[in-house]
Design a protein around this motif. Structure first.
Motif, PDB file in Angstrom:
ATOM      1  N   ALA A  25      56.152  24.339  49.696  1.00  0.00           N
ATOM      2  CA  ALA A  25      55.474  25.537  50.467  1.00  0.00           C
ATOM      3  C   ALA A  25      54.440  26.128  49.547  1.00  0.00           C
ATOM      4  N   LEU A  26      54.681  26.299  48.100  1.00  0.00           N
ATOM      5  CA  LEU A  26      53.823  27.248  47.219  1.00  0.00           C
ATOM      6  C   LEU A  26      52.555  26.521  46.893  1.00  0.00           C
ATOM      7  N   SER A  27      52.747  25.153  46.800  1.00  0.00           N
ATOM      8  CA  SER A  27      51.809  24.289  46.303  1.00  0.00           C
ATOM      9  C   SER A  27      50.463  24.465  47.376  1.00  0.00           C
ATOM     10  N   LYS A  28      50.718  24.639  48.473  1.00  0.00           N
ATOM     11  CA  LYS A  28      49.661  24.754  49.672  1.00  0.00           C
ATOM     12  C   LYS A  28      48.440  25.849  49.257  1.00  0.00           C
ATOM     13  N   PHE A  29      48.949  26.963  48.471  1.00  0.00           N
ATOM     14  CA  PHE A  29      48.125  27.758  48.217  1.00  0.00           C
ATOM     15  C   PHE A  29      47.708  28.150  46.604  1.00  0.00           C
ATOM     16  N   CYS A  30      47.855  27.037  45.802  1.00  0.00           N
ATOM     17  CA  CYS A  30      47.594  26.962  44.474  1.00  0.00           C
ATOM     18  C   CYS A  30      46.164  26.616  44.434  1.00  0.00           C
ATOM     19  N   GLY A  31      45.519  27.182  43.385  1.00  0.00           N
ATOM     20  CA  GLY A  31      44.312  26.905  42.877  1.00  0.00           C
ATOM     21  C   GLY A  31      44.068  25.552  41.879  1.00  0.00           C
ATOM     22  N   PRO A  32      42.872  25.011  41.648  1.00  0.00           N
ATOM     23  CA  PRO A  32      42.762  24.042  40.716  1.00  0.00           C
ATOM     24  C   PRO A  32      43.130  24.143  39.379  1.00  0.00           C
ATOM     25  N   ASP A  33      43.265  25.472  38.788  1.00  0.00           N
ATOM     26  CA  ASP A  33      43.781  25.636  37.481  1.00  0.00           C
ATOM     27  C   ASP A  33      45.233  25.824  37.238  1.00  0.00           C
ATOM     28  N   ASP A  34      46.119  25.752  38.433  1.00  0.00           N
ATOM     29  CA  ASP A  34      47.471  25.959  38.528  1.00  0.00           C
ATOM     30  C   ASP A  34      48.152  24.792  37.940  1.00  0.00           C
ATOM     31  N   ILE A  35      49.500  24.877  37.472  1.00  0.00           N
ATOM     32  CA  ILE A  35      50.205  23.996  36.799  1.00  0.00           C
ATOM     33  C   ILE A  35      51.079  23.545  38.046  1.00  0.00           C
ATOM     34  N   ILE A  36      51.097  22.402  38.358  1.00  0.00           N
ATOM     35  CA  ILE A  36      52.122  21.930  39.390  1.00  0.00           C
ATOM     36  C   ILE A  36      52.765  20.634  38.804  1.00  0.00           C
ATOM     37  N   THR A  37      54.132  20.472  38.684  1.00  0.00           N
ATOM     38  CA  THR A  37      54.738  19.398  38.164  1.00  0.00           C
ATOM     39  C   THR A  37      55.122  18.557  39.271  1.00  0.00           C
ATOM     40  N   PRO A  38      55.277  17.091  38.952  1.00  0.00           N
ATOM     41  CA  PRO A  38      55.560  15.839  39.919  1.00  0.00           C
ATOM     42  C   PRO A  38      56.768  16.237  40.598  1.00  0.00           C
ATOM     43  N   ILE A  39      57.309  15.729  41.711  1.00  0.00           N
ATOM     44  CA  ILE A  39      58.503  15.804  42.347  1.00  0.00           C
ATOM     45  C   ILE A  39      58.690  14.203  42.866  1.00  0.00           C
ATOM     46  N   SER A  40      59.717  13.945  43.321  1.00  0.00           N
ATOM     47  CA  SER A  40      59.941  12.513  43.799  1.00  0.00           C
ATOM     48  C   SER A  40      58.906  12.093  44.492  1.00  0.00           C
ATOM     49  N   PRO A  41      58.859  10.588  44.535  1.00  0.00           N
ATOM     50  CA  PRO A  41      57.796   9.949  45.197  1.00  0.00           C
ATOM     51  C   PRO A  41      58.048  10.313  46.905  1.00  0.00           C
TER      52      PRO A  41
END
Length: 231
Positions: A25-41
């Motif tokens: 839900a949060l990743s929808k509003f993240c920007g290009p410089d934000d750090i997002i870690t992988p989740i399951s495939p």
């Protein structure tokens, strides 16, 4: 976990607390410089289908590679991760710095430990034959929950996040977070990792008196800090 420079927050992802749904839900509003870690495939497929940002900026630079890291990259194409899924506050602070940590809004989710144990039991044992839940409670798995729970958002026994949100109030907590960090639209939670549990009984119906007491002993810190009760 997420470090959002765009909205100035850090999300510490605990285990069996709807963390993947919150993260998507949060990743929808993240920007290009934000750090997002992988989740399951499987969950990444859900995130991609929704059109949200996927994993980004979590890899370590080549300058931080050792010999084993370089070999993995050359032979398996596997990059070294600097940030990862269930990362502790201490580790995040080491990478982003205390000033960023103190300046950003930091939060995580906690869950009634008796309910959390039951959730993990059915997640680990999706099909029969299963061990009894009493046997499961005596296994190393409950300690893993602690390691991926309170041990992630405390340092030397002190809570270091700004807000420990309650899983039981998930929708209300997400709305409070949205307003706190300035996300412009309501956060829509997908049903990530759902559907594996057929037994919908309450933990009060599943756990025996001995089970209840063993869980209470192991998770006494969480129960006291967050105010959880059996009822």
């Amino acid at each position: 976990m997420i470090v959002s420079h765009k909205h100035r927050y850090i999300f510490i992802k605990t285990n069996k607390t709807a963390g993947t749904s919150v993260e998507i839900a949060l990743s929808k509003f993240c920007g290009p410089d934000d750090i997002i870690t992988p989740i399951s495939p499987v969950d990444e497929q859900k995130r991609t289908a929704l059109g949200y940002r996927g994993p980004q900026n979590y890899q370590a630079p080549i300058s931080q590679y050792g010999v084993k890291d370089a070999l993995k990259l050359m032979t398996k194409g596997k990059q070294k991760a600097k940030f990862y899924n269930h990362m502790s506050a201490r580790e995040v602070i080491d990478f982003v710095g205390q000033d960023v940590w103190d300046d950003y809004f930091t939060f995580c989710f906690e869950r009634n430990p008796w309910d959390r144990i039951v959730s993990l039991y059915y997640w680990r044992n999706k099909t029969e034959p299963r061990p009894t839940i009493s046997e499961f409670i005596e296994s190393p798995d409950p300690q893993m929950l602690k390691n991926r729970g309170i041990n992630l958002y405390t340092i030397d026994g002190k809570v270091v996040v700004d807000r420990v949100c309650k899983f039981e109030n998930l929708a209300d907590e997400m709305e409070e977070i949205r307003k706190q960090v300035g996300i412009p639209e309501p956060l829509e939670l997908p049903n990530a990792k759902s559907g594996h549990r057929k037994d919908k009984r309450s933990y009060r119906e599943i756990l025996s008196e001995d089970d209840r007491n063993r869980v209470a002993d192991l998770f006494s810190d969480e129960i006291e800090r967050v105010g959880y009760t059996w009822e």
